[in-house]
Design an enzyme around this catalytic site. Structure first.
Site, PDB file in Angstrom:
ATOM      1  N   GLU A 138      46.194  40.274  47.661  1.00 21.62           N
ATOM      2  CA  GLU A 138      44.997  39.419  46.347  1.00 21.62           C
ATOM      3  C   GLU A 138      46.763  39.258  45.519  1.00 21.62           C
ATOM      4  O   GLU A 138      47.220  39.712  45.202  1.00 21.62           O
ATOM      5  CB  GLU A 138      44.261  40.921  46.027  1.00 21.62           C
ATOM      6  CG  GLU A 138      43.826  41.408  46.930  1.00 21.62           C
ATOM      7  CD  GLU A 138      42.214  40.664  46.899  1.00 21.62           C
ATOM      8  OE1 GLU A 138      42.206  40.012  45.792  1.00 21.62           O
ATOM      9  OE2 GLU A 138      41.285  41.008  47.919  1.00 21.62           O
TER      10      GLU A 138
ATOM     11  N   CYS B  98      44.851  37.702  36.587  1.00 22.33           N
ATOM     12  CA  CYS B  98      44.592  36.593  37.879  1.00 22.33           C
ATOM     13  C   CYS B  98      43.543  35.632  38.167  1.00 22.33           C
ATOM     14  O   CYS B  98      43.993  34.693  38.373  1.00 22.33           O
ATOM     15  CB  CYS B  98      44.440  37.231  38.887  1.00 22.33           C
ATOM     16  SG  CYS B  98      43.151  38.633  39.528  1.00 22.33           S
TER      17      CYS B  98
END
Ligand code: NAD
Length: 559
Positions: free
Chosen positions: A254, A291
């Site tokens: 991720e 993010c």
């Protein structure tokens, strides 16, 4: 183990009046500062802890029981529920994280995902029957079982250290794994508290926490796992993937990226105000250390000026009327190196700073900063910003903007598209073009960030923004192996014997007929368009009947 009662651990982290900065000027200062608060795991204890857990998975088999998994998840629920304020306090101490952001962006959603997982686990564990079996296997039980991988390593980052760890941990436990967990050393108050909470709530045959920085993580990576999940930056993601490849260990990565927000030319004045508010929230939440933050805006020429005006207004008048380091609604930056990188980006931009621009190194404060008139080669456009700086680029040709984007920051973690037109791709060609041409981990039309909070939708990247996805059912899938299991009878060899040598023409015809869909016929020609909806009903019925007839014919002839 019994879950800790309310407030036992909460009291161990006192509430703080104001954010106190710990020294994280260099990587070594950062490690020293972190180590004074967070108890690092001794390097020698790491192989021992991982081995103990591995043995526990293989020998006692506790995690195969759904009752055990649910009871452990229940313990987690209460330990977090009872210590929410302590978690918010710890994060405030670590990087001045606004407690409301911790509550609504980390804790609320995580607890909801936990409850959702607990409510559905009994269904997720049911073997899934395989459909569309060949006629000779229709009466056999054939199904997909979802079995635990075994020992899972989860490595988490600092920016949402609770949400990003907890969501992965509950998925891995629900799936029947044992977990080795490595939180970020950059949030030492939080990581120490969370380590304590996890060890109070969970069986120590189920989870082992490793605390520390690069040496400890490197040692952790020298051990053998059955799956590794890493969330964080791309450079470390590459190290993890290479290390995992040495033992053929599957990985979920991720990672980060540069997520664009497109603003099309079809928005009214009133709609642009809403868009400005959403973009500002998508950039400045958690001081941009998100993010899936809006990393930059691509606005059509015709609305760009109005959009910038609205964003500036939102920042100055609505969100942060007191635009300074003491603003209680604005989070600070994780460490001094990040502050200095952000400061450099601000100092060297060739764009026009229309709001913000201030940096206070002492308190690691970088003001929400909007930069107008940015071009693709600007300092703000080199890599993921991961801080509160919002560059705004304009375009007149969508095709050109898309091709620039593809050649520089292809496969972002998210893409955001704002349009006043239809949200149906069939009716909005520009929307359709952007979403087709930009491959992204997730996509949101007319909003930002919210897809991450969905309890039961896959969240993950593509290409350089990562691989694999999780959350809810998708976490359960990510942490289980899908095992096809087939049950056969021992009395029916007379049906199956045609597959054994010696091979005869009759045998071969019988075996072929038994495994051929549509009796070996197809509904498409060599030329022309293939029917989009597959074979017609008439074709399917006719070929199935003919297939059964052929099978009987060969079978009888073979007796
Ligand atoms: P970080 O510095 O906290 O590092 C993450 C983890 O990697 C930590 O546990 C750390 O100890 C470990 N680590 C650091 N250096 C290492 C090394 N050399 N070898 C082995 N392990 C090492 O966090 P970060 O990476 O700076 O986080 C920010 C980045 O993560 C951004 O790029 C952001 O976009 C990305 N991110 C992605 C997601 C996602 O879900 N895709 C979520 C959050 C953050």
């Amino acid at each position: 183990m019994t879950p800790p009662s309310a407030n036992t651990l909460k009291d161990s982290v006192s509430s703080v009046e104001s954010f106190t900065k710990i020294d994280k000027a260099t990587p070594s200062a950062s490690t020293k500062a972190s180590e004074s608060i967070l108890k690092y795991t001794a390097l020698d204890d790491i192989p021992v802890g991982v081995k103990k857990l591995t043995d526990s998975f293989h020998k006692n088999g506790k995690t195969h029981s759904i009752q055990y998994r649910l009871n452990q998840l229940r313990n987690l629920y209460f330990v977090i529920k009872d210590n929410q304020d302590a978690i918010c306090d710890a994060l405030f101490k670590d990087f001045g994280r606004v407690p409301t952001e911790s509550q609504i962006l980390e804790i609320d959603g995580s607890l909801n995902e936990l409850v959702h997982t607990m409510a559905n686990l009994h269904n997720w564990l049911k073997p899934e029957p395989v459909k569309d079996l060949p006629i000779t296997l229709k009466s056999n039980p054939i199904y997909i079982e979802r079995i635990p991988y075994g020992v899972v390593l989860i490595i988490s980052p600092f920016n949402y250290p609770f949400f990003l760890s907890f969501s992965a941990i509950i998925g891995a436990i629900a799936a029947g794994n044992v977990v080795v967990f490595k939180p970020s050393e950059l949030t030492p108050h939080f990581s120490q508290l969370f380590t304590n909470l996890l060890s109070e709530a969970l069986d120590d045959d189920l989870l082992f926490t490793i605390n520390g920085s690069i040496p400890e993580t490197t040692k952790a990576l020298e051990q053998k796992y059955d799956k590794i999940m890493y969330t964080g930056n791309n450079a470390v993601g590459t190290i993890i993937a290479k290390k995992a490849a040495e033992t053929l260990t599957p990985v979920i990565l991720e990672l980060g990226g540069k997520s664009p927000a497109f603003v099309l030319d079809d928005l009214s004045e009133k709609e642009l105000t809403v868009v400005a508010r959403r973009i500002a929230w998508g950039r400045f939440t958690n001081a941009g250390q998100t993010c899936v933050a809006v990393d930059y805006v691509l606005a059509h020429d015709s609305i760009k000026e109005r959009l910038v005006r609205e964003i500036v207004k939102v920042v100055k008048e609505e969100f942060y009327p007191e635009l300074n380091k003491d603003n209680k609604d604005f989070t600070h930056i994780i460490h001094d190196r990040a502050v200095s990188n952000l400061s450099k980006i601000i100092k060297t931009t060739k764009g026009k700073i229309v709001v913000g621009g201030d940096v206070d190194e002492a308190s690691r404060y970088v003001a929400p900063t909007v930069v107008d008139n940015v071009d693709w080669d600007d300092s703000t456009m080199k890599g993921e910003i991961f801080g509160p700086i919002l560059p705004i680029l304009s375009y007149s040709s969508l095709d050109e903007a898309l091709s620039r984007l593809q050649s520089r920051h292809d496969t972002p973690l998210a893409q955001y598209i704002f349009t006043g037109g239809s949200t149906s791709r069939a009716k909005n060609p520009k929307l359709n073009k952007i979403s087709q041409q930009i491959r992204s981990g997730g996509a949101v039309i007319n909003d930002v960030l919210m897809h991450v909070a969905l309890t039961n939708a896959p969240f993950g990247g593509i290409g350089s923004s990562g691989s694999g996805s999780y959350h809810g059912w998708f976490s359960f899938r990510a942490f289980t192996h899908e095992r096809t299991t087939m049950e056969q009878k021992l009395w029916n060899d007379f049906v199956l014997k045609a597959r054994y040598p010696p091979f005869t023409e009759k045998n071969q015809k019988l075996v072929s007929a038994s495994q051929t869909d549509y009796n070996g016929k197809v509904w498409f020609d060599r030329q022309g368009d293939v029917r989009v909806k597959g074979p017609s009903g008439l074709f399917s019925t006719w070929t199935s009947v003919a297939g059964v007839a052929a099978l009987i014919y060969y079978f009888v002839g073979n007796l």
